[in-house]
Enzyme design. Structure first.
Site, PDB file in Angstrom:
ATOM      1  N   GLU A  87       0.851  -1.172   0.000  1.00 12.77           N
ATOM      2  CA  GLU A  87       0.000   0.000   0.000  1.00 12.77           C
ATOM      3  C   GLU A  87       0.898   1.236   0.000  1.00 12.77           C
ATOM      4  O   GLU A  87       1.790   1.356   0.839  1.00 12.77           O
ATOM      5  CB  GLU A  87      -0.879   0.023   1.245  1.00 12.77           C
ATOM      6  CG  GLU A  87      -1.812  -1.158   1.361  1.00 12.77           C
ATOM      7  CD  GLU A  87      -2.613  -1.116   2.646  1.00 12.77           C
ATOM      8  OE1 GLU A  87      -2.576  -0.077   3.342  1.00 12.77           O
ATOM      9  OE2 GLU A  87      -3.258  -2.126   2.967  1.00 12.77           O
ATOM     10  N   ASP A 131      -5.001   8.058  10.813  1.00 11.83           N
ATOM     11  CA  ASP A 131      -3.588   7.742  10.933  1.00 11.83           C
ATOM     12  C   ASP A 131      -3.054   8.165  12.290  1.00 11.83           C
ATOM     13  O   ASP A 131      -3.299   9.277  12.752  1.00 11.83           O
ATOM     14  CB  ASP A 131      -2.795   8.435   9.818  1.00 11.83           C
ATOM     15  CG  ASP A 131      -3.246   7.982   8.446  1.00 11.83           C
ATOM     16  OD1 ASP A 131      -3.212   6.768   8.199  1.00 11.83           O
ATOM     17  OD2 ASP A 131      -3.634   8.834   7.632  1.00 11.83           O
TER      18      ASP A 131
END
Length: 269
Positions: free
Chosen positions: A49, A60
């Site tokens: 990814e 995140d």
């Protein structure tokens, strides 16, 4: 059949599980990202990814947020993500997908993004902020171009909604192991295995578990129930602070860690 479909079919026949590292495009520069992807492929990673830096991170944790900020501070541009894959395409057999905010896709246009990503060499996109209610058009365009749309299921997603997400996804499903942000954890929810097993009964898509996988021990625990494991912060942390002098050592460290994970998963090459 896409490259991702072929990958999981091959792994299934071999009785192996996928390792999917996450890397940040442009941290510290796009040339190093290319070297990193090649090193991970050589170590045995099944797919990678490639995170597209974004100034307003979605889920995140601090490690990946910091990586995004370093890339942006160093002048990252979206075009570099496409140029990166195009430069690797002739020799890279490992599929790659982008992890990208839908706001970025929307800004340049859905058709344009999919066509540019596919032409560059990406097999699909993970779009963490795409709501299932708004996914129909994205799913249609991706399907028309044989480009995988990978969506996320979280521990708090109602089961009816999980099935809806699976129905509009292709390639694989990204099962978020914990509530909250990305990051390494020493303990994972006790009901994680049960929840993944239930979802596997509702869909034929491979299910890959991400968030919280810190090392070989958590990989060993989750490999039996998952089709693949997604590891982000534990890789990104090893890259933080890399210098021109230490790049070779960092690449070796990343490869060694990938091999440790693969061994724990029973998937070493």
């Amino acid at each position: 059949m896409t490259a991702i479909d072929d990958l999981f079919e091959d792994l299934r026949q071999q009785g192996r599980k996928a390792l999917l590292p996450f890397v940040t495009a442009g941290d510290p520069d796009i040339a190093f990202t290319g070297e990193l992807l090649k090193a991970l492929a050589e170590a045995g990673a099944s797919m990678c990814e490639v995170g597209v830096p974004y100034s307003d991170p979605i889920a995140d944790g601090p490690v990946i947020q910091a990586a995004y900020q370093r890339a942006l501070d160093n002048g990252f541009k979206l075009q570099q993500v496409f140029d990166l894959a195009a430069s690797l395409k002739p020799a890279m057999k490992m599929p790659m997908v982008t992890m990208v905010s839908y706001s970025i896709i929307h800004r340049i246009g859905l058709e344009a993004y999919v066509q540019r990503a596919l032409t560059a060499g990406y097999s699909g996109a993970i779009v963490p902020d795409l709501l299932v209610e708004e996914a129909a058009e994205v799913s249609r365009v991706c399907h028309a171009h044989d480009f995988n749309l990978i969506q996320l299921v979280t521990p708090t997603t109602p089961r009816e909604r999980q099935v809806q997400i699976a129905e509009s996804s292709t390639g694989f499903l990204y099962f978020v192991s914990v509530t909250g942000i990305t990051g390494e954890r020493t303990e994972l929810p006790t009901d994680l295995v049960e929840n993944v097993q239930w979802l596997k009964q509702q869909t034929d898509l491979p299910i890959c578990i991400g968030f919280g996988i810190s090392g070989p021990e958590t990989a060993r625990q989750l490999a039996p129930v998952a089709d693949g494991l997604i590891v982000g912060s534990a890789f990104v942390r090893r890259i933080a602070g890399v210098t021109p002098e230490s790049r070779g050592k960092v690449l070796q460290d990343v490869q060694s860690f990938a091999k440790e994970l693969l061994t724990a998963m029973g998937t070493s090459i």
